[in-house]
Design an enzyme around this catalytic site. Structure first.
Site, short mmCIF file in Angstrom:
data_model
loop_
_atom_site.label_atom_id
_atom_site.label_comp_id
_atom_site.label_asym_id
_atom_site.label_seq_id
_atom_site.Cartn_x
_atom_site.Cartn_y
_atom_site.Cartn_z
N ASP A 1 -5.06 -98.23 10.83
CA ASP A 1 -3.75 -97.62 10.58
C ASP A 1 -3.31 -97.86 9.14
O ASP A 1 -3.72 -98.83 8.49
CB ASP A 1 -2.69 -98.25 11.50
CG ASP A 1 -2.97 -98.03 12.97
OD1 ASP A 1 -3.75 -97.12 13.30
OD2 ASP A 1 -2.42 -98.79 13.79
N VAL A 2 -2.42 -96.99 8.67
CA VAL A 2 -1.87 -97.14 7.32
C VAL A 2 -1.24 -98.53 7.14
O VAL A 2 -1.40 -99.17 6.09
CB VAL A 2 -0.82 -96.04 7.04
CG1 VAL A 2 -0.08 -96.31 5.73
CG2 VAL A 2 -1.48 -94.67 6.99
#
Length: 305
Positions: free
Chosen positions: A138-139
């Site tokens: 994930d970012v």
């Protein structure tokens, strides 16, 4: 271009599509397409993808001309660090705020662009914007990622992730104290029924298994070591929220914002700390570990105090 090779002993009994991917360095998807297009022969006969090969069979394939590599704009990414690189793969330590690859609506930095800016040419298998990407973070999650540079490495690593032969170790600071302190969460995950930008435990979703153990317990939180048996989007975040112990700072999945504020944390406390797999070319074991980034380390110091 037509190429043919004998099936070695190590691939005896493998499905034709998997053997094709291993021997000729194509992706499994491409291998299936070649089989269904009639471009593959096993000892002179036309197989179907589920057929099995035997040691000594001659595997013949007509390969299309190599495609021009998709255009990825190299962009320097602050904080992106190469941990290991060779002709087949590159392992990076991803900072927060960086996506794995370009996607619709995302205008920020990506690992793919950052690696290209460092001079690494990635495999062209898969979608153009995901070249070389065999798994994602994930970012807002930091830590270790491996990307494929050769087509052979892409095919082998994709198989390794799919067949759960990769050691993916995460550390997560979660609210409260899981009971039992070590255990397994086996609950299917799919898109949230009313908010499709989130995920949730949903009956009939994709099978998802997370193993956890408590490393340290504090008054307000617990530091967990987490091993993933499957690799669903947001899996750790969804599973920990489902058992009422969301990752500290993960406001998307119900974490208490006041605790994150007290710890000076602006994102979920989740870090891909360990990555282990066999090298796709020579099968030697590779194991990498990543130290906590400064924001997670500072939050951990505060919660200990």
């Amino acid at each position: 271009m037509t190429r043919s090779l004998p099936v070695p002993d190590g691939l005896d009994g493998l499905r034709v599509d998997a053997a094709l991917a291993r021997l000729f360095g194509v992706s499994r998807t491409s291998a299936v397409g070649l089989i269904e297009g009639g471009d593959v022969r096993v000892d002179g006969r036309v197989p179907i993808k589920s057929d099995r090969v035997s040691s000594g069979d001659w595997l013949e394939v007509t390969l299309p001309p190599p495609a021009a590599p998709p255009s990825i704009e190299p962009v320097s990414v602050a904080g992106l660090r190469v941990v290991y690189a060779d002709a087949d793969l590159v392992v990076v330590d991803k900072p927060v705020g960086v996506a794995a690859h370009p996607s619709p609506g995302w205008t920020g930095p990506t690992v793919v662009q950052g690696v290209a800016a460092m001079g690494h040419l990635l495999a062209t298998s898969g979608a153009a914007e995901r070249q070389g990407v065999v798994h994602r973070l994930d970012v807002g999650t930091t830590g270790l990622m491996v990307l494929a540079k050769s087509e052979r490495a892409y095919a082998v690593l994709k198989d390794a992730f799919r067949e759960r032969r990769v050691d993916k170790g995460y550390h997560a600071l979660v609210q409260g104290h899981p009971d039992p302190s070590s255990g397994t969460i086996d609950a299917p995950i799919d898109r949230h029924p009313s908010a499709d930008w989130r995920f949730a435990v949903v009956a009939g979703g994709r099978p998802s298994v997370t193993h956890y153990s408590t490393l340290e317990a504090f008054r307000a939180a617990s530091l967990l070591e987490i091993r993933l048996e499957t690799g669903r989007t947001h899996q750790i975040r969804v599973h920990m929220a489902a058992v009422r112990h969301p990752c500290v700072g993960d406001l998307t999945y119900g974490a208490d914002p006041t605790l994150a504020d007290r710890l000076g944390l602006a994102r979920q406390w989740l870090h891909a700390q360990r990555l282990g797999f066999d090298h796709p070319a020579d099968q030697r074991p590779l194991v990498f570990e990543s130290p906590y980034p400064s924001d997670l380390s500072a939050a951990l110091t505060r919660v200990r105090g």
